[in-house]
Design a protein around this motif. Structure first.
Motif, PDB file in Angstrom:
ATOM      1  N   ARG A  68       0.830  -1.204   0.000  1.00  0.00           N
ATOM      2  CA  ARG A  68       0.000   0.000   0.000  1.00  0.00           C
ATOM      3  C   ARG A  68       0.867   1.258   0.000  1.00  0.00           C
ATOM      4  NH1 ARG A  68      -3.707  -0.120   4.966  1.00  0.00           N
ATOM      5  NH2 ARG A  68      -4.694   1.621   3.881  1.00  0.00           N
ATOM      6  N   HIS A  69       2.148   1.091   0.367  1.00  0.00           N
ATOM      7  CA  HIS A  69       3.056   2.231   0.464  1.00  0.00           C
ATOM      8  C   HIS A  69       4.189   2.182  -0.560  1.00  0.00           C
ATOM      9  CE1 HIS A  69       1.222   3.422   4.326  1.00  0.00           C
ATOM     10  NE2 HIS A  69       1.119   2.113   4.537  1.00  0.00           N
ATOM     11  N   PHE A  70       4.612   0.974  -0.950  1.00  0.00           N
ATOM     12  CA  PHE A  70       5.695   0.815  -1.919  1.00  0.00           C
ATOM     13  C   PHE A  70       5.284  -0.223  -2.959  1.00  0.00           C
ATOM     14  CE2 PHE A  70       7.788   2.349   1.929  1.00  0.00           C
ATOM     15  CZ  PHE A  70       8.563   3.381   1.417  1.00  0.00           C
ATOM     16  N   ARG A  71       5.486   0.138  -4.222  1.00  0.00           N
ATOM     17  CA  ARG A  71       5.071  -0.733  -5.309  1.00  0.00           C
ATOM     18  C   ARG A  71       5.804  -2.080  -5.279  1.00  0.00           C
ATOM     19  NH1 ARG A  71       6.255   2.563  -8.779  1.00  0.00           N
ATOM     20  NH2 ARG A  71       8.330   1.821  -9.344  1.00  0.00           N
ATOM     21  N   ASP A  72       7.114  -2.022  -5.011  1.00  0.00           N
ATOM     22  CA  ASP A  72       7.925  -3.241  -4.971  1.00  0.00           C
ATOM     23  C   ASP A  72       9.209  -2.961  -4.199  1.00  0.00           C
ATOM     24  OD1 ASP A  72       9.487  -1.729  -6.748  1.00  0.00           O
ATOM     25  OD2 ASP A  72       8.672  -2.734  -8.518  1.00  0.00           O
ATOM     26  N   LEU A  87      15.284   2.356  -3.449  1.00  0.00           N
ATOM     27  CA  LEU A  87      15.640   3.688  -3.938  1.00  0.00           C
ATOM     28  C   LEU A  87      15.224   4.769  -2.940  1.00  0.00           C
ATOM     29  CD1 LEU A  87      14.760   3.420  -7.741  1.00  0.00           C
ATOM     30  CD2 LEU A  87      16.983   3.150  -6.634  1.00  0.00           C
ATOM     31  N   GLU A  88      14.060   4.601  -2.343  1.00  0.00           N
ATOM     32  CA  GLU A  88      13.595   5.561  -1.333  1.00  0.00           C
ATOM     33  C   GLU A  88      14.492   5.503  -0.100  1.00  0.00           C
ATOM     34  OE1 GLU A  88      11.005   8.603  -0.240  1.00  0.00           O
ATOM     35  OE2 GLU A  88      10.966   7.460  -2.105  1.00  0.00           O
ATOM     36  N   LEU A  89      14.908   4.304   0.283  1.00  0.00           N
ATOM     37  CA  LEU A  89      15.786   4.137   1.437  1.00  0.00           C
ATOM     38  C   LEU A  89      17.138   4.811   1.192  1.00  0.00           C
ATOM     39  CD1 LEU A  89      16.491   2.872   4.187  1.00  0.00           C
ATOM     40  CD2 LEU A  89      17.145   0.781   2.954  1.00  0.00           C
ATOM     41  N   THR A  94      20.487   5.022  -9.654  1.00  0.00           N
ATOM     42  CA  THR A  94      20.001   6.381  -9.835  1.00  0.00           C
ATOM     43  C   THR A  94      18.643   6.458  -9.161  1.00  0.00           C
ATOM     44  OG1 THR A  94      21.156   6.611 -11.951  1.00  0.00           O
ATOM     45  CG2 THR A  94      19.330   8.125 -11.537  1.00  0.00           C
ATOM     46  N   THR A  95      18.554   7.218  -8.081  1.00  0.00           N
ATOM     47  CA  THR A  95      17.331   7.181  -7.285  1.00  0.00           C
ATOM     48  C   THR A  95      16.227   8.075  -7.843  1.00  0.00           C
ATOM     49  OG1 THR A  95      18.015   8.975  -5.808  1.00  0.00           O
ATOM     50  CG2 THR A  95      18.677   6.730  -5.201  1.00  0.00           C
ATOM     51  N   ARG A  96      16.612   9.137  -8.571  1.00  0.00           N
ATOM     52  CA  ARG A  96      15.618  10.063  -9.140  1.00  0.00           C
ATOM     53  C   ARG A  96      14.776  10.689  -8.031  1.00  0.00           C
ATOM     54  NH1 ARG A  96      15.692   5.327 -11.480  1.00  0.00           N
ATOM     55  NH2 ARG A  96      13.696   4.618 -10.618  1.00  0.00           N
ATOM     56  N   ARG A  97      15.453  11.083  -6.966  1.00  0.00           N
ATOM     57  CA  ARG A  97      14.768  11.626  -5.799  1.00  0.00           C
ATOM     58  C   ARG A  97      15.474  12.891  -5.286  1.00  0.00           C
ATOM     59  NH1 ARG A  97      13.044   6.644  -6.401  1.00  0.00           N
ATOM     60  NH2 ARG A  97      11.075   5.989  -5.420  1.00  0.00           N
ATOM     61  N   PRO A  98      14.845  13.632  -4.363  1.00  0.00           N
ATOM     62  CA  PRO A  98      15.311  14.968  -4.003  1.00  0.00           C
ATOM     63  C   PRO A  98      16.787  15.105  -3.647  1.00  0.00           C
ATOM     64  CG  PRO A  98      13.137  14.617  -3.081  1.00  0.00           C
ATOM     65  CD  PRO A  98      13.556  13.309  -3.685  1.00  0.00           C
ATOM     66  N   MET A  99      17.327  14.197  -2.830  1.00  0.00           N
ATOM     67  CA  MET A  99      18.714  14.374  -2.407  1.00  0.00           C
ATOM     68  C   MET A  99      19.669  14.163  -3.573  1.00  0.00           C
ATOM     69  SD  MET A  99      20.169  15.407   0.277  1.00  0.00           S
ATOM     70  CE  MET A  99      21.904  15.800   0.449  1.00  0.00           C
ATOM     71  N   GLU A 100      19.358  13.249  -4.457  1.00  0.00           N
ATOM     72  CA  GLU A 100      20.192  13.055  -5.642  1.00  0.00           C
ATOM     73  C   GLU A 100      20.140  14.295  -6.529  1.00  0.00           C
ATOM     74  OE1 GLU A 100      20.599   9.228  -8.064  1.00  0.00           O
ATOM     75  OE2 GLU A 100      19.205  10.419  -9.273  1.00  0.00           O
ATOM     76  N   PHE A 101      18.954  14.858  -6.713  1.00  0.00           N
ATOM     77  CA  PHE A 101      18.823  16.084  -7.509  1.00  0.00           C
ATOM     78  C   PHE A 101      19.672  17.202  -6.907  1.00  0.00           C
ATOM     79  CE2 PHE A 101      14.249  14.561  -8.509  1.00  0.00           C
ATOM     80  CZ  PHE A 101      14.716  13.717  -9.498  1.00  0.00           C
TER      81      PHE A 101
END
Length: 244
Positions: free
Chosen positions: A63-67, A73-75, A123-130
């Motif tokens: 319900r919170h993470f697709r897979d 990546l979020e971690l 490549t996480t494609r998330r805020p800290m990487e940006f």
């Protein structure tokens, strides 16, 4: 007839121990994922293991993470944010700024050695990487590189930082005995090599450093910074157009 203590461990009691249906959140799941991954490795991070850790049915995590990949990546990005989020502040010197981000990355990898290779490759494609990419690009452009050069140097610089950091971290992820043998090799086996076959090693055996010597990382960064500066200084100067 069973006692009260016998009945306390029955199915009804186990059911009461299950987490309430709506009590999970992404933050709670990430905290449990970090605990599993840092103690047992990413291969042990499964939704089944998370369910056990959280006293929840594994399917509730979907319900919170697709897979698992989305969770990993979020971690990775959330751990980056915790390690040095908000600490990437410009110093006014492009060289100091690249030193700053490289040292933050290295310290972060050494803090989470079990995750180092995933952190280096993904490549996480998330805020800290940006934020990391934006900070490094800004420094490279201020160094005098053209936009085309800056994006190439970004990749080269980042690859070196991540590769060296993950190599150091991977040593920490080894079991203590294996790590000790590898470290001692530079002090024992290398000093025993025959000088007639390996003259340079024999003469410098007492000075050879292991992979984990922090001076290696600092030297590599300085070599890259010097190379960027030299590259910019060698660029032909475009003559100014005459005023009309």
């Amino acid at each position: 007839m069973g006692t009260n203590s016998d009945r306390s461990v029955g199915p009804a009691s186990q059911k009461r121990g299950r987490r309430a249906r709506d009590s999970l959140s992404r933050a709670i799941i990430l905290e449990a994922a970090e605990k599993i991954a840092t103690s047992e490795g990413l291969e042990s991070l499964t939704f089944q293991a998370l369910g056990k850790e959280l006293s929840a049915h594994p399917t509730s995590i979907y319900r919170h993470f697709r897979d698992k990949d989305e969770l990993v990546l979020e971690l990775i990005d959330s751990l980056r944010s915790r390690s040095y989020g908000g600490n990437l502040q410009k110093t006014g010197s492009w060289r100091d700024d690249l030193r700053l981000i490289s040292r933050h990355v290295r310290e972060h990898y050494l803090r989470y050695p079990q995750l180092a290779f995933q952190m280096a490759a993904r490549t996480t494609r998330r805020p800290m990487e940006f934020a990391n990419v934006e900070f490094a690009l800004d420094a490279l452009l201020r160094a005098g590189l053209s936009p085309d050069e800056a994006v190439l140097h970004l990749r080269a610089f980042g690859n070196v930082v991540r590769s060296l950091s993950s190599m150091e971290a991977s040593l920490l992820a080894l079991d203590a005995e294996t790590r000790k043998r590898d470290e001692l090799a530079w002090e024992v086996e290398y000093r025993q090599l025959p000088a007639e076959e390996y003259p340079h090693i024999a003469s410098l055996a007492g000075q050879l450093t292991g992979v984990g010597d922090p001076r290696i990382f600092d030297l590599a960064i300085e070599l890259i910074l010097d190379a960027i500066e030299l590259h910019v200084s060698r660029r032909p100067v475009t003559p100014a157009e005459p005023e009309h």
